[in-house]
Design a protein around this motif. Sequence first.
Motif, PDB file in Angstrom:
ATOM      1  N   MET A 234       4.032 -15.118 -13.769  1.00  0.00           N
ATOM      2  CA  MET A 234       2.933 -14.898 -14.670  1.00  0.00           C
ATOM      3  C   MET A 234       2.817 -13.385 -14.874  1.00  0.00           C
ATOM      4  O   MET A 234       2.875 -12.614 -13.915  1.00  0.00           O
ATOM      5  N   PHE A 235       2.667 -12.996 -16.126  1.00  0.00           N
ATOM      6  CA  PHE A 235       2.532 -11.588 -16.476  1.00  0.00           C
ATOM      7  C   PHE A 235       1.149 -11.374 -17.072  1.00  0.00           C
ATOM      8  O   PHE A 235       0.761 -12.056 -18.015  1.00  0.00           O
ATOM      9  N   LEU A 236       0.420 -10.426 -16.512  1.00  0.00           N
ATOM     10  CA  LEU A 236      -0.943 -10.132 -16.946  1.00  0.00           C
ATOM     11  C   LEU A 236      -1.034  -8.687 -17.399  1.00  0.00           C
ATOM     12  O   LEU A 236      -0.438  -7.799 -16.788  1.00  0.00           O
ATOM     13  N   SER A 237      -1.795  -8.472 -18.432  1.00  0.00           N
ATOM     14  CA  SER A 237      -1.942  -7.125 -18.970  1.00  0.00           C
ATOM     15  C   SER A 237      -3.403  -6.689 -18.929  1.00  0.00           C
ATOM     16  O   SER A 237      -4.258  -7.318 -19.561  1.00  0.00           O
ATOM     17  N   SER A 238      -3.667  -5.638 -18.183  1.00  0.00           N
ATOM     18  CA  SER A 238      -4.978  -4.984 -18.169  1.00  0.00           C
ATOM     19  C   SER A 238      -6.140  -5.959 -17.999  1.00  0.00           C
ATOM     20  O   SER A 238      -7.103  -5.923 -18.758  1.00  0.00           O
ATOM     21  N   PHE A 239      -6.039  -6.820 -16.993  1.00  0.00           N
ATOM     22  CA  PHE A 239      -7.139  -7.743 -16.735  1.00  0.00           C
ATOM     23  C   PHE A 239      -7.399  -7.819 -15.236  1.00  0.00           C
ATOM     24  O   PHE A 239      -6.494  -8.091 -14.455  1.00  0.00           O
ATOM     25  N   ARG A 240      -8.639  -7.575 -14.861  1.00  0.00           N
ATOM     26  CA  ARG A 240      -9.024  -7.573 -13.455  1.00  0.00           C
ATOM     27  C   ARG A 240      -8.859  -8.957 -12.852  1.00  0.00           C
ATOM     28  O   ARG A 240      -8.868  -9.969 -13.552  1.00  0.00           O
ATOM     29  N   ALA A 241      -8.728  -8.999 -11.532  1.00  0.00           N
ATOM     30  CA  ALA A 241      -8.661 -10.281 -10.834  1.00  0.00           C
ATOM     31  C   ALA A 241      -9.934 -11.070 -11.136  1.00  0.00           C
ATOM     32  O   ALA A 241     -11.027 -10.505 -11.196  1.00  0.00           O
ATOM     33  N   PRO A 242      -9.817 -12.369 -11.351  1.00  0.00           N
ATOM     34  CA  PRO A 242     -10.952 -13.150 -11.854  1.00  0.00           C
ATOM     35  C   PRO A 242     -12.157 -13.263 -10.928  1.00  0.00           C
ATOM     36  O   PRO A 242     -13.251 -13.551 -11.394  1.00  0.00           O
ATOM     37  N   HIS A 243     -11.978 -13.016  -9.649  1.00  0.00           N
ATOM     38  CA  HIS A 243     -13.133 -13.113  -8.750  1.00  0.00           C
ATOM     39  C   HIS A 243     -13.928 -11.810  -8.675  1.00  0.00           C
ATOM     40  O   HIS A 243     -15.011 -11.785  -8.115  1.00  0.00           O
ATOM     41  N   LEU A 244     -13.390 -10.748  -9.265  1.00  0.00           N
ATOM     42  CA  LEU A 244     -14.087  -9.468  -9.245  1.00  0.00           C
ATOM     43  C   LEU A 244     -15.095  -9.386 -10.375  1.00  0.00           C
ATOM     44  O   LEU A 244     -14.816  -9.788 -11.506  1.00  0.00           O
ATOM     45  N   LYS A 245     -16.243  -8.858 -10.066  1.00  0.00           N
ATOM     46  CA  LYS A 245     -17.239  -8.611 -11.104  1.00  0.00           C
ATOM     47  C   LYS A 245     -16.802  -7.372 -11.883  1.00  0.00           C
ATOM     48  O   LYS A 245     -16.319  -6.398 -11.321  1.00  0.00           O
ATOM     49  N   SER A 246     -16.968  -7.423 -13.182  1.00  0.00           N
ATOM     50  CA  SER A 246     -16.576  -6.299 -14.022  1.00  0.00           C
ATOM     51  C   SER A 246     -17.392  -5.058 -13.658  1.00  0.00           C
ATOM     52  O   SER A 246     -18.611  -5.126 -13.528  1.00  0.00           O
ATOM     53  N   ILE A 247     -16.685  -3.942 -13.479  1.00  0.00           N
ATOM     54  CA  ILE A 247     -17.381  -2.689 -13.197  1.00  0.00           C
ATOM     55  C   ILE A 247     -17.565  -1.865 -14.473  1.00  0.00           C
ATOM     56  O   ILE A 247     -18.176  -0.818 -14.451  1.00  0.00           O
ATOM     57  N   GLN A 248     -17.027  -2.375 -15.581  1.00  0.00           N
ATOM     58  CA  GLN A 248     -17.155  -1.686 -16.854  1.00  0.00           C
ATOM     59  C   GLN A 248     -18.544  -1.937 -17.433  1.00  0.00           C
ATOM     60  O   GLN A 248     -19.143  -2.981 -17.210  1.00  0.00           O
TER      61      GLN A 248
ATOM     62  N   LEU B 206      -9.095  -0.058 -17.214  1.00  0.00           N
ATOM     63  CA  LEU B 206      -9.018  -0.789 -15.954  1.00  0.00           C
ATOM     64  C   LEU B 206      -8.396   0.115 -14.895  1.00  0.00           C
ATOM     65  O   LEU B 206      -7.555   0.954 -15.205  1.00  0.00           O
ATOM     66  N   LYS B 207      -8.789  -0.072 -13.667  1.00  0.00           N
ATOM     67  CA  LYS B 207      -8.240   0.705 -12.552  1.00  0.00           C
ATOM     68  C   LYS B 207      -7.307  -0.172 -11.719  1.00  0.00           C
ATOM     69  O   LYS B 207      -7.482  -1.389 -11.649  1.00  0.00           O
ATOM     70  N   VAL B 208      -6.338   0.448 -11.063  1.00  0.00           N
ATOM     71  CA  VAL B 208      -5.384  -0.285 -10.230  1.00  0.00           C
ATOM     72  C   VAL B 208      -6.112  -1.154  -9.205  1.00  0.00           C
ATOM     73  O   VAL B 208      -5.707  -2.292  -8.943  1.00  0.00           O
ATOM     74  N   GLU B 209      -7.213  -0.650  -8.660  1.00  0.00           N
ATOM     75  CA  GLU B 209      -7.970  -1.408  -7.649  1.00  0.00           C
ATOM     76  C   GLU B 209      -8.473  -2.747  -8.184  1.00  0.00           C
ATOM     77  O   GLU B 209      -8.740  -3.665  -7.414  1.00  0.00           O
ATOM     78  N   GLU B 210      -8.593  -2.858  -9.490  1.00  0.00           N
ATOM     79  CA  GLU B 210      -9.082  -4.103 -10.088  1.00  0.00           C
ATOM     80  C   GLU B 210      -7.974  -5.135 -10.304  1.00  0.00           C
ATOM     81  O   GLU B 210      -8.257  -6.314 -10.512  1.00  0.00           O
ATOM     82  N   ILE B 211      -6.713  -4.703 -10.244  1.00  0.00           N
ATOM     83  CA  ILE B 211      -5.626  -5.669 -10.397  1.00  0.00           C
ATOM     84  C   ILE B 211      -4.980  -6.043  -9.070  1.00  0.00           C
ATOM     85  O   ILE B 211      -4.405  -7.122  -8.954  1.00  0.00           O
ATOM     86  N   LEU B 212      -5.082  -5.186  -8.067  1.00  0.00           N
ATOM     87  CA  LEU B 212      -4.448  -5.482  -6.784  1.00  0.00           C
ATOM     88  C   LEU B 212      -4.886  -6.822  -6.184  1.00  0.00           C
ATOM     89  O   LEU B 212      -4.054  -7.530  -5.607  1.00  0.00           O
ATOM     90  N   PRO B 213      -6.149  -7.236  -6.317  1.00  0.00           N
ATOM     91  CA  PRO B 213      -6.548  -8.527  -5.756  1.00  0.00           C
ATOM     92  C   PRO B 213      -5.891  -9.749  -6.400  1.00  0.00           C
ATOM     93  O   PRO B 213      -6.031 -10.861  -5.887  1.00  0.00           O
TER      94      PRO B 213
END
Length: 135
Positions: free
Chosen positions: A1-15, A86-93
Amino acid sequence: MFLSSFRAPHLKSIQSKTYNLPEDELIGKLEALNGTPQQILNNNDLRKIFLPVIRADFKIAETYQEEVKSKLPLPITCMLGDNDTLKVEEILPWAQYTEADFTYEVFTGDHFYLNTNLQSIVDDILLKLKDEVQI
């Protein structure tokens, strides 16, 4: 699966929320993101067509939240720009969502890094798919 600029779904958006901005502020945000053609932003008829769709996209991205329920039996690769919203910390999870490998790639550019890195991205995806699919 390839994802582009989208945070992990369990994270609340910090934007900060964009989907409910007044129209003039939304247009300013879209101009700052540099991904919506000026022809759309400058034309009232086109704005009436596209702004509701863009708002809906922002709403999904900014409000969706889901806990990890099960892991996928496939590798996950996340991609984003080095100057992305988006920040790297938001995709690592996203690593929590796979039983297989998790990788991420950071490309030069903003949230629309795809526009200036298309060939590199396609090459990367093809290489990963070739490694996964034995023909």
